[in-house]
Write a protein that holds these residues in place. Structure first.
Motif, mmCIF file in Angstrom:
data_model
loop_
_atom_site.group_PDB
_atom_site.id
_atom_site.type_symbol
_atom_site.label_atom_id
_atom_site.label_comp_id
_atom_site.label_asym_id
_atom_site.label_seq_id
_atom_site.Cartn_x
_atom_site.Cartn_y
_atom_site.Cartn_z
ATOM 1 N N LYS A 54 0.835 -1.203 0.000
ATOM 2 C CA LYS A 54 0.000 0.000 0.000
ATOM 3 C C LYS A 54 0.869 1.252 0.000
ATOM 4 C CE LYS A 54 -3.355 2.486 2.858
ATOM 5 N NZ LYS A 54 -4.131 2.478 4.116
ATOM 6 N N VAL A 55 0.457 2.200 -0.806
ATOM 7 C CA VAL A 55 1.104 3.502 -0.837
ATOM 8 C C VAL A 55 0.025 4.555 -0.639
ATOM 9 C CG1 VAL A 55 2.468 5.118 -2.211
ATOM 10 C CG2 VAL A 55 2.839 2.651 -2.473
ATOM 11 N N THR A 56 0.320 5.555 0.164
ATOM 12 C CA THR A 56 -0.639 6.642 0.398
ATOM 13 C C THR A 56 0.064 7.972 0.273
ATOM 14 O OG1 THR A 56 -1.998 5.287 1.872
ATOM 15 C CG2 THR A 56 -2.237 7.656 2.075
ATOM 16 N N ASN A 57 -0.604 8.923 -0.379
ATOM 17 C CA ASN A 57 -0.115 10.300 -0.376
ATOM 18 C C ASN A 57 -1.285 11.215 -0.021
ATOM 19 O OD1 ASN A 57 -1.584 10.680 -2.754
ATOM 20 N ND2 ASN A 57 0.230 10.421 -4.073
ATOM 21 N N GLU A 58 -1.121 12.503 -0.255
ATOM 22 C CA GLU A 58 -2.122 13.457 0.214
ATOM 23 C C GLU A 58 -3.410 13.418 -0.601
ATOM 24 O OE1 GLU A 58 0.871 14.098 -0.866
ATOM 25 O OE2 GLU A 58 0.759 15.471 -2.581
ATOM 26 N N VAL A 59 -3.398 12.763 -1.761
ATOM 27 C CA VAL A 59 -4.611 12.765 -2.579
ATOM 28 C C VAL A 59 -5.208 11.373 -2.795
ATOM 29 C CG1 VAL A 59 -3.950 14.847 -3.813
ATOM 30 C CG2 VAL A 59 -3.347 12.624 -4.769
ATOM 31 N N PHE A 63 -3.472 0.358 -3.592
ATOM 32 C CA PHE A 63 -3.387 -0.960 -2.978
ATOM 33 C C PHE A 63 -2.946 -1.966 -4.027
ATOM 34 C CE2 PHE A 63 -5.407 0.239 0.951
ATOM 35 C CZ PHE A 63 -6.218 1.299 0.592
ATOM 36 N N ILE A 64 -1.894 -2.704 -3.714
ATOM 37 C CA ILE A 64 -1.369 -3.706 -4.639
ATOM 38 C C ILE A 64 -1.232 -5.015 -3.881
ATOM 39 C CG2 ILE A 64 0.510 -4.284 -6.236
ATOM 40 C CD1 ILE A 64 1.218 -1.250 -6.192
ATOM 41 N N PRO A 65 -1.962 -6.067 -4.300
ATOM 42 C CA PRO A 65 -1.856 -7.345 -3.588
ATOM 43 C C PRO A 65 -0.510 -8.006 -3.849
ATOM 44 C CG PRO A 65 -3.203 -7.577 -5.546
ATOM 45 C CD PRO A 65 -2.882 -6.111 -5.429
ATOM 46 N N ALA A 66 -0.262 -9.062 -3.100
ATOM 47 C CA ALA A 66 1.049 -9.713 -3.164
ATOM 48 C C ALA A 66 1.382 -10.241 -4.563
ATOM 49 C CB ALA A 66 1.114 -10.848 -2.146
ATOM 50 N N ASP A 67 0.380 -10.732 -5.299
ATOM 51 C CA ASP A 67 0.683 -11.268 -6.633
ATOM 52 C C ASP A 67 0.836 -10.179 -7.690
ATOM 53 O OD1 ASP A 67 -2.704 -12.440 -7.503
ATOM 54 O OD2 ASP A 67 -1.875 -10.447 -7.190
ATOM 55 N N ARG A 68 0.508 -8.964 -7.351
ATOM 56 C CA ARG A 68 0.666 -7.770 -8.203
ATOM 57 C C ARG A 68 -0.104 -7.866 -9.513
ATOM 58 N NH1 ARG A 68 5.000 -4.538 -9.086
ATOM 59 N NH2 ARG A 68 5.915 -5.999 -10.591
ATOM 60 N N LYS A 69 -1.061 -8.732 -9.637
ATOM 61 C CA LYS A 69 -1.818 -8.878 -10.886
ATOM 62 C C LYS A 69 -2.938 -7.853 -11.007
ATOM 63 C CE LYS A 69 -0.864 -13.830 -11.332
ATOM 64 N NZ LYS A 69 -0.129 -13.838 -12.574
ATOM 65 N N SER A 70 -3.133 -7.069 -9.978
ATOM 66 C CA SER A 70 -4.115 -6.000 -10.040
ATOM 67 C C SER A 70 -3.671 -4.890 -9.107
ATOM 68 C CB SER A 70 -5.504 -6.491 -9.648
ATOM 69 O OG SER A 70 -5.512 -6.849 -8.283
ATOM 70 N N SER A 71 -4.314 -3.745 -9.234
ATOM 71 C CA SER A 71 -4.067 -2.644 -8.304
ATOM 72 C C SER A 71 -5.346 -1.830 -8.199
ATOM 73 C CB SER A 71 -2.898 -1.769 -8.775
ATOM 74 O OG SER A 71 -3.133 -1.241 -10.061
ATOM 75 N N THR A 72 -5.524 -1.165 -7.061
ATOM 76 C CA THR A 72 -6.732 -0.376 -6.836
ATOM 77 C C THR A 72 -6.352 1.022 -6.392
ATOM 78 O OG1 THR A 72 -8.028 -2.329 -6.244
ATOM 79 C CG2 THR A 72 -8.870 -0.184 -5.536
ATOM 80 N N LEU A 73 -6.821 1.990 -7.151
ATOM 81 C CA LEU A 73 -6.652 3.388 -6.785
ATOM 82 C C LEU A 73 -7.845 3.785 -5.930
ATOM 83 C CD1 LEU A 73 -5.262 6.213 -7.229
ATOM 84 C CD2 LEU A 73 -6.906 6.530 -9.098
ATOM 85 N N SER A 74 -7.591 4.343 -4.775
ATOM 86 C CA SER A 74 -8.655 4.772 -3.883
ATOM 87 C C SER A 74 -8.607 6.286 -3.716
ATOM 88 C CB SER A 74 -8.516 4.080 -2.517
ATOM 89 O OG SER A 74 -9.559 4.475 -1.660
ATOM 90 N N LEU A 75 -9.718 6.936 -4.042
ATOM 91 C CA LEU A 75 -9.841 8.393 -3.893
ATOM 92 C C LEU A 75 -10.831 8.664 -2.762
ATOM 93 C CD1 LEU A 75 -10.242 9.256 -7.695
ATOM 94 C CD2 LEU A 75 -8.143 9.374 -6.337
ATOM 95 N N PRO A 76 -10.379 9.224 -1.648
ATOM 96 C CA PRO A 76 -11.286 9.450 -0.519
ATOM 97 C C PRO A 76 -12.132 10.700 -0.729
ATOM 98 C CG PRO A 76 -9.094 10.207 0.034
ATOM 99 C CD PRO A 76 -8.999 9.622 -1.345
ATOM 100 N N ARG A 77 -13.407 10.618 -0.424
ATOM 101 C CA ARG A 77 -14.289 11.787 -0.408
ATOM 102 C C ARG A 77 -14.137 12.634 -1.680
ATOM 103 N NH1 ARG A 77 -11.875 11.304 4.241
ATOM 104 N NH2 ARG A 77 -10.427 13.020 3.841
#
Lengths: 108, 115
Positions: A54-59, A63-77
């Motif tokens: 997981k990586v987080t910044n100000e915006v 989230f990247i699972p262990a197998d790295r076959k997918s990733s999810t961008l999360s935008l809060p609010r």
């Protein structure tokens, strides 16, 4: 090149959290995952980059699972100004190839 | 300064004209890129320069001729274009490193119309 699959479009409402998932089944060991945001008639803007976990910044968070076959961008609010196209890139070194992108439409 | 500056912002040219697009960055980046973006499509990589040398040419027609006169400047020379070449042309730059972690900074683009 890694084959990238993203939803074509997503709808959300102001104040909600938005998660955009990108599939990249044939990602290589040396590849990084980077997300860009683009408004009409403007150049893409860097949002976040990661390799694993997981990586987080100000915006956003990535989230990247262990197998790295997918990733999810999360935008809060999200707000109306987050209406844009979001691109997932899987790249090694300086080879930045864009996938088809996800058009996020934020409604009031 | 984290800016990539492209000029002009808009360009209209005839099919027999010769014109140039310019791109400048002062971030010390040694990799520079040209992309072409048609409406409602993702950016398509055209050229990559690394240390002022062309390292990637994505089979771009010869009517597009890139040039990197120094580490801060990137040009795209246009000649005998077709109407279907009308698009947003984006320039980008990034650090050139042996590591994998690098981020590309994009300019605002030149909107090109070929008539």
């Amino acid at each position: 090149l890694a084959k990238i699959t993203q939803p074509i479009s997503m709808d959300s409402y102001e104040g909600q959290e938005v998660n955009i998932t990108c599939s990249h089944n044939n990602i290589a060991t040396n590849d990084y995952i980077t997300w860009y945001q683009q408004f009409p008639s403007q150049g893409p803007r860097f949002i976040i980059q990661g390799y694993k976990t997981k990586v987080t910044n100000e915006v956003a968070s990535l989230f990247i699972p262990a197998d790295r076959k997918s990733s999810t961008l999360s935008l809060p609010r999200v707000s109306l100004s987050d209406t844009a196209v979001y691109y997932c890139l899987v790249h090694n070194f300086n080879k930045f190839y864009f996938g088809s992108g996800t058009k996020l439409n934020v409604k009031p | 300064d984290t800016e990539v500056t492209q000029t002009p912002k808009h360009l209209v040219m005839g099919m027999t004209n010769k014109k140039s697009l310019k791109c400048e960055q002062h971030m010390g980046h040694r990799a520079m890129y040209w992309y072409k973006q048609k409406a409602k499509k993702p950016p398509e990589l055209m050229f990559v320069y690394s240390y002022e040398k062309l390292s990637i040419n994505e089979s771009v027609p010869s009517r597009f001729s890139p040039e990197c006169p120094n580490s801060s400047l990137l040009n795209l020379h246009l000649h005998a274009l077709q109407p279907e070449d009308s698009a947003l042309y984006l320039c980008a730059s990034s650090q050139e490193s042996t590591g994998r972690r690098t981020e590309a900074f994009f300019g605002q683009g030149t909107r090109l119309t070929v008539v």
